[in-house]
Structure formats: C-alpha cells, structure tokens
Scaffold this motif. Structure first.
Motif, mmCIF file in Angstrom:
data_model
loop_
_atom_site.group_PDB
_atom_site.id
_atom_site.type_symbol
_atom_site.label_atom_id
_atom_site.label_comp_id
_atom_site.label_asym_id
_atom_site.label_seq_id
_atom_site.Cartn_x
_atom_site.Cartn_y
_atom_site.Cartn_z
ATOM 1 N N GLY A 44 0.785 -1.233 0.000
ATOM 2 C CA GLY A 44 0.000 0.000 0.000
ATOM 3 C C GLY A 44 0.811 1.273 0.000
ATOM 4 O O GLY A 44 0.508 2.215 -0.736
ATOM 5 N N HIS A 45 1.851 1.327 0.819
ATOM 6 C CA HIS A 45 2.677 2.533 0.889
ATOM 7 C C HIS A 45 3.384 2.776 -0.443
ATOM 8 O O HIS A 45 3.436 3.903 -0.932
ATOM 9 C CB HIS A 45 3.704 2.415 2.026
ATOM 10 C CG HIS A 45 3.077 2.427 3.380
ATOM 11 N ND1 HIS A 45 2.538 1.294 3.951
ATOM 12 C CD2 HIS A 45 2.879 3.429 4.264
ATOM 13 C CE1 HIS A 45 2.054 1.603 5.142
ATOM 14 N NE2 HIS A 45 2.242 2.890 5.349
ATOM 15 N N PHE A 46 3.906 1.707 -1.012
ATOM 16 C CA PHE A 46 4.626 1.821 -2.287
ATOM 17 C C PHE A 46 3.681 2.211 -3.420
ATOM 18 O O PHE A 46 4.003 3.075 -4.244
ATOM 19 C CB PHE A 46 5.346 0.501 -2.602
ATOM 20 C CG PHE A 46 6.200 0.564 -3.828
ATOM 21 C CD1 PHE A 46 7.327 1.372 -3.875
ATOM 22 C CD2 PHE A 46 5.890 -0.202 -4.941
ATOM 23 C CE1 PHE A 46 8.114 1.433 -5.016
ATOM 24 C CE2 PHE A 46 6.674 -0.166 -6.080
ATOM 25 C CZ PHE A 46 7.786 0.664 -6.115
ATOM 26 N N ILE A 47 2.507 1.610 -3.456
ATOM 27 C CA ILE A 47 1.515 1.933 -4.495
ATOM 28 C C ILE A 47 1.065 3.390 -4.353
ATOM 29 O O ILE A 47 0.963 4.114 -5.348
ATOM 30 C CB ILE A 47 0.303 0.972 -4.415
ATOM 31 C CG1 ILE A 47 0.744 -0.440 -4.802
ATOM 32 C CG2 ILE A 47 -0.839 1.452 -5.300
ATOM 33 C CD1 ILE A 47 -0.283 -1.522 -4.495
ATOM 34 N N THR A 48 0.843 3.827 -3.140
ATOM 35 C CA THR A 48 0.459 5.219 -2.886
ATOM 36 C C THR A 48 1.543 6.164 -3.398
ATOM 37 O O THR A 48 1.247 7.166 -4.058
ATOM 38 C CB THR A 48 0.218 5.446 -1.376
ATOM 39 O OG1 THR A 48 -0.810 4.546 -0.935
ATOM 40 C CG2 THR A 48 -0.176 6.874 -1.073
ATOM 41 N N PHE A 49 2.789 5.843 -3.118
ATOM 42 C CA PHE A 49 3.930 6.642 -3.576
ATOM 43 C C PHE A 49 3.967 6.711 -5.103
ATOM 44 O O PHE A 49 4.099 7.796 -5.678
ATOM 45 C CB PHE A 49 5.231 6.037 -3.028
ATOM 46 C CG PHE A 49 6.471 6.742 -3.469
ATOM 47 C CD1 PHE A 49 6.823 7.965 -2.915
ATOM 48 C CD2 PHE A 49 7.299 6.185 -4.426
ATOM 49 C CE1 PHE A 49 7.979 8.617 -3.319
ATOM 50 C CE2 PHE A 49 8.454 6.827 -4.831
ATOM 51 C CZ PHE A 49 8.797 8.050 -4.271
ATOM 52 N N LEU A 50 3.819 5.572 -5.755
ATOM 53 C CA LEU A 50 3.870 5.548 -7.224
ATOM 54 C C LEU A 50 2.718 6.330 -7.846
ATOM 55 O O LEU A 50 2.916 7.072 -8.810
ATOM 56 C CB LEU A 50 3.865 4.109 -7.735
ATOM 57 C CG LEU A 50 5.124 3.291 -7.478
ATOM 58 C CD1 LEU A 50 4.957 1.874 -8.007
ATOM 59 C CD2 LEU A 50 6.356 3.949 -8.091
ATOM 60 N N ILE A 95 3.676 10.426 2.296
ATOM 61 C CA ILE A 95 4.172 9.640 1.159
ATOM 62 C C ILE A 95 3.771 10.294 -0.163
ATOM 63 O O ILE A 95 4.584 10.415 -1.081
ATOM 64 C CB ILE A 95 3.629 8.191 1.223
ATOM 65 C CG1 ILE A 95 4.237 7.455 2.400
ATOM 66 C CG2 ILE A 95 3.871 7.445 -0.079
ATOM 67 C CD1 ILE A 95 3.524 6.149 2.741
ATOM 68 N N SER A 96 2.528 10.729 -0.252
ATOM 69 C CA SER A 96 2.028 11.336 -1.484
ATOM 70 C C SER A 96 2.690 12.676 -1.777
ATOM 71 O O SER A 96 2.985 12.991 -2.934
ATOM 72 C CB SER A 96 0.515 11.533 -1.407
ATOM 73 O OG SER A 96 -0.130 10.291 -1.331
ATOM 74 N N MET A 97 2.927 13.464 -0.753
ATOM 75 C CA MET A 97 3.590 14.753 -0.969
ATOM 76 C C MET A 97 5.024 14.552 -1.458
ATOM 77 O O MET A 97 5.471 15.247 -2.377
ATOM 78 C CB MET A 97 3.560 15.590 0.306
ATOM 79 C CG MET A 97 2.184 16.150 0.606
ATOM 80 S SD MET A 97 2.148 17.231 2.037
ATOM 81 C CE MET A 97 3.201 18.563 1.475
ATOM 82 N N ILE A 98 5.722 13.604 -0.866
ATOM 83 C CA ILE A 98 7.091 13.323 -1.314
ATOM 84 C C ILE A 98 7.084 12.835 -2.759
ATOM 85 O O ILE A 98 7.849 13.319 -3.600
ATOM 86 C CB ILE A 98 7.779 12.305 -0.381
ATOM 87 C CG1 ILE A 98 8.007 12.926 0.999
ATOM 88 C CG2 ILE A 98 9.094 11.806 -0.974
ATOM 89 C CD1 ILE A 98 8.408 11.942 2.091
ATOM 90 N N GLY A 99 6.208 11.881 -3.060
ATOM 91 C CA GLY A 99 6.123 11.356 -4.415
ATOM 92 C C GLY A 99 5.701 12.402 -5.425
ATOM 93 O O GLY A 99 6.198 12.429 -6.555
ATOM 94 N N ASN A 100 4.805 13.285 -5.036
ATOM 95 C CA ASN A 100 4.331 14.337 -5.932
ATOM 96 C C ASN A 100 5.413 15.373 -6.208
ATOM 97 O O ASN A 100 5.505 15.917 -7.307
ATOM 98 C CB ASN A 100 3.100 14.993 -5.324
ATOM 99 C CG ASN A 100 2.224 15.726 -6.323
ATOM 100 O OD1 ASN A 100 1.289 16.395 -5.931
ATOM 101 N ND2 ASN A 100 2.480 15.629 -7.607
#
Length: 160
Positions: free
Chosen positions: A6-12, A42-47
């Motif tokens: 879940g964390h990885f999918i959210t990040f991607l 996680i989403s802010m970092i990935g974004n």
C-alpha cells in the motif's frame, strides 16, 4: 485491501501526472489501508520528487519530441497544455505570480497540480527557487483539501 504494498503503491500513484496526490491519498487510505497521515506524507514526497526534473528538462524533451512520429501529437499536446496554463496563469496573476502558482497547484481540479504548475513555471522562465516553494505550498494545500474530503468520505474517483 492491498496493505502489503500500500505505501509503495500510494507513492507511485502520487508521481503519475494528472492523478498525482489527488488520487494517491484516497486510494492509499481507502483501498490500501494506509493511515491518512502516512498517505499524506508519502504522497507529498512522491508528488514533489519529479518537480526539479520537470522544471529543467520536460520543456526540452517535449520540444525535441513534438515533431517525432508516434510521440509527436502527445508531446505537442503537453507543450500546448503547459503554455496555455502558463499564459492563463500569467494573465490572471500579474505581479502575484507566486500566489497564482500556489493556488493553481493547490486547488485540486482536473488539469492543475504540481506537474502542470511546474511545467507552466518552466515555460514562463520563472525563478526555480520561488517556483518550487510555490509548488510545495500548493501541494500542501491540495493534500489538505484531498485529505479532508477523503477522511470525511467524499471521493469522486474511488468507490468503497
């Protein structure tokens, strides 16, 4: 639930253009069981991760590929979208470009977000540091709005 990854999918998902954290936060929370606090971070970092690459290289790559077969139409569309968004932003903002960019990125509507805002800033030859700060603040605003809507149970994209 997709809790194992879940964390990885959210990040991607947060790194995907157009979807960005507007889709990543609700998907992570509602489908993957990621706690909302973690989904936001996680989403802010990935974004934000692609922002410097978009600012310095996307315009050059898009201009290079606009005349190529297969990719030309899409690259031209991206250039047009970035240019149109930038000009629209510039016309409305005047001297308040920082705030206009922040709001453009922060109001979670289709066609807005970190990718489009950064591309527009690059197309308008805005200052990198000021642009990144505006985009970060905009991403924080979008994350706040999306998180509130997700926690309150409102989401247009993901059904329970």
């Amino acid at each position: 639930m997709l809790t194992k990854y879940g964390h990885f999918i959210t990040f991607l998902i947060s790194m995907v253009p157009i979807v960005e954290l507007r889709g990543a936060i609700p998907f992570g929370v509602m489908k993957c069981g990621v706690p909302w606090q973690q989904a936001v971070i996680i989403s802010m970092i990935g974004n934000m991760l692609p922002v410097p690459i978009i600012f310095f290289f996307a315009r050059k790559v898009l201009e290079w590929g606009k005349d190529k077969p297969v990719i030309g139409k899409f690259f031209s569309w991206c250039l047009e979208k970035g240019h149109h968004g930038g000009e629209k932003l510039k016309a409305k903002a005047g001297k308040g470009m920082f705030w206009a960019l922040l709001l453009f990125v922060g109001i979670p509507l289709p066609g807005t977000g970190a990718w489009t805002g950064t591309l527009a800033a690059s197309m308008l030859d805005l200052d990198f540091k000021k642009s990144v700060i505006a985009v970060i603040c905009g991403v924080l605003l979008a994350a706040t709005i999306i998180t509130l809507l997700t926690v309150m149970g409102f989401n247009m994209f993901i059904t329970k």
